[in-house]
Design an enzyme around this catalytic site. Structure first.
Site, mmCIF file in Angstrom:
data_model
loop_
_atom_site.group_PDB
_atom_site.id
_atom_site.type_symbol
_atom_site.label_atom_id
_atom_site.label_comp_id
_atom_site.label_asym_id
_atom_site.label_seq_id
_atom_site.Cartn_x
_atom_site.Cartn_y
_atom_site.Cartn_z
ATOM 1 N N HIS A 1 0.684 0.495 -3.486
ATOM 2 C CA HIS A 1 -0.002 0.953 -2.273
ATOM 3 C C HIS A 1 0.269 2.431 -2.051
ATOM 4 O O HIS A 1 1.058 3.041 -2.777
ATOM 5 C CB HIS A 1 0.472 0.156 -1.043
ATOM 6 N N HIS B 1 0.770 -4.902 2.661
ATOM 7 C CA HIS B 1 -0.190 -3.792 2.788
ATOM 8 C C HIS B 1 -0.660 -3.333 1.414
ATOM 9 O O HIS B 1 0.049 -3.442 0.415
ATOM 10 C CB HIS B 1 0.357 -2.620 3.610
ATOM 11 N N HIS C 1 3.235 8.968 0.697
ATOM 12 C CA HIS C 1 3.836 8.480 -0.542
ATOM 13 C C HIS C 1 2.911 7.565 -1.320
ATOM 14 O O HIS C 1 1.959 7.012 -0.782
ATOM 15 C CB HIS C 1 5.171 7.762 -0.282
ATOM 16 N N HIS D 1 12.639 -2.195 4.732
ATOM 17 C CA HIS D 1 11.733 -1.854 5.825
ATOM 18 C C HIS D 1 11.639 -3.009 6.811
ATOM 19 O O HIS D 1 11.567 -4.170 6.397
ATOM 20 C CB HIS D 1 10.325 -1.618 5.298
ATOM 21 N N TYR E 1 13.139 5.675 -1.364
ATOM 22 C CA TYR E 1 12.178 6.788 -1.365
ATOM 23 C C TYR E 1 12.797 8.009 -2.021
ATOM 24 O O TYR E 1 13.945 8.352 -1.742
ATOM 25 C CB TYR E 1 11.777 7.161 0.055
ATOM 26 N N GLU F 1 7.822 5.878 -3.819
ATOM 27 C CA GLU F 1 8.648 4.733 -3.430
ATOM 28 C C GLU F 1 8.650 3.730 -4.574
ATOM 29 O O GLU F 1 7.634 3.541 -5.241
ATOM 30 C CB GLU F 1 8.062 4.044 -2.189
#
Lengths: 311, 103
Positions: free
Chosen positions: A156, A203, A218, A250, A259, A269
């Site tokens: 993503h 996501h 990112h 997260h 990261y 990431e």
């Protein structure tokens, strides 16, 4: 809903200041596979081992860091035909790009998101496989295919810019994504970040509010396990790769994450895990009273740099 | 050759070792004064103005350091290596869209 329409983030083109340094980072250190290069255009094409398509990351040497474009793969050519008038009806100008203009790729639609990012859609890209074949493929590629950070695939991206509610509306109303999570201001209820999925992942794309359009927060790559995140962290330390946020989890999306930055300052990431999303999963909302737990749930500390440093 | 780096206004000093950029030397010395961002010349938050001294610079994103900035000796601390003692003024700013809303 079976997975049709937009399938996934299929290609990200990142601007780098020095192509040789970028090759060292993305290929030698991270372990992406370089499948093609274009010395004249100063580009390198890479894939992760378990992707079947020819490439997913394009690195282009330029005098500015940041993002050239993001491209999503759709199910078939008819999907492109169907989406074009819907994107126009939303109010965006759509240009058509012929097959072959982008290497190994079928025709594309291109438009600019309300956040200022250049986005493309395509249905076809040459497939070169993951080295295992497709008949009795087994499960383990040869030694050396999986190396570096042991990245399985591109997953993503997070884009920074204004008008993120409009981006959310575009992805939900036109592209049939779901809003999986959202961060809002505790008092004004203004959206600060939007997380959208077209799959069962938490996501596939996200937007974070930024004053300037077209900013790159990112690009993220999927690892097999949290152990692999720690392995990547050890490699990042060994090679003195600048870290933004060390291994953590997260709150939003529940991913195990680290990261770090490429040599041109673009944030990367690597992560593993996260929950399973279905179209009937309710949207999860976080607000600014809980920015620490929303960002990083193992120490519950919000990182200033995480929401302010972009290319 | 080691060089001394002085941050004007903050009255902060640290030492730069051969081959290291100004920002990594500040971080290595455990000092704070210049904002730490991407450390790759891409995000622009570590921008400084070189008031005195000589340096070499590697590629920096034109979005943050254009020709005019170079003439003014406004560069990114993560991309410059001293060739003499340096005196710097910190000018980098970072946008704080979320934090600002929290206040």
């Amino acid at each position: 809903m079976a997975l049709r329409g937009i399938l996934r983030l299929g290609e990200v083109c990142i601007r780098v200041l020095d192509l040789a340094a970028a090759r060292t980072h993305y290929v030698d250190r991270m372990g992406l596979i370089e499948v093609m290069s274009d010395e004249e255009d100063r580009k390198i094409y890479c894939k992760a081992w378990d992707e079947h398509d020819h490439h997913s990351i394009v690195l282009r040497e330029a005098d500015e860091a940041g993002l050239d474009y993001v491209a999503f793969k759709v199910y078939d050519d008819q999907t492109l035909t169907d989406l074009e008038p819907r994107i126009q009806a939303f109010g965006l100008d759509v240009s058509r790009i012929d097959a072959g203009v982008y290497p190994k790729s079928g025709r594309r639609l291109e438009f600019f998101l309300p956040s200022g990012h250049r986005m493309q859609l395509y249905a076809e890209k040459a497939q070169i496989g993951n080295t295992l074949g497709t008949r009795n493929p087994g499960v383990m590629p040869d030694e050396g295919v999986i190396r570096g950070f042991r990245i399985n695939r591109l997953d993503h991206c997070l884009l920074g810019g204004p008008n993120i509610d409009e981006c959310g509306r575009l992805f939900q109303e036109v592209f049939d994504f779901d809003l999986s999570e959202r961060i809002e201001d505790e008092e004004s209820r203004d959206s600060l970040a939007m997380f959208l999925t077209c799959s069962t992942k938490p996501h596939d794309v996200a937007f974070v509010i930024q004053p300037e359009p077209g900013r790159f927060h990112h690009v993220s790559f999927l690892l097999e396990s949290a152990t692999d995140v720690i392995h990547a962290a050890d490699m990042i330390g060994k090679y003195r790769i600048p870290v933004d946020v060390g291994p953590n989890r997260h709150g939003v999306t529940r991913g195990n994450t680290i990261y770090y930055f490429d040599p041109s300052g673009n944030r990367n990431e690597v992560f593993s895990g996260g929950y399973v999303h279905y179209p009937d999963t309710p949207t999860l909302t976080w607000d600014t009273s809980q920015m620490g737990p929303a960002q990083f749930s193992q120490d519950n500390i919000a990182r200033e740099s995480f929401l302010t440093v972009v290319t | 050759m080691r060089y001394r780096v002085h941050l004007e206004e903050l009255e902060l000093d640290f030492t730069c070792h051969p081959g290291q950029n100004v920002l990594e030397c500040m971080i290595g010395a455990g000092k704070k004064g210049i904002q730490v961002g991407c450390r790759g010349g891409g995000c622009g938050v570590c921008k400084v103005e070189v008031l005195e001294g000589e340096f070499t610079a590697r590629a920096m994103s034109k979005a943050h350091v254009d020709e005019e900035s170079l003439v003014r000796r406004q560069v990114l601390a993560c991309c410059i290596t001293p060739r003499s003692d340096l005196s710097l003024k910190v000018i980098g700013k970072i946008a704080k869209p979320i934090q600002r809303r929290c206040q």
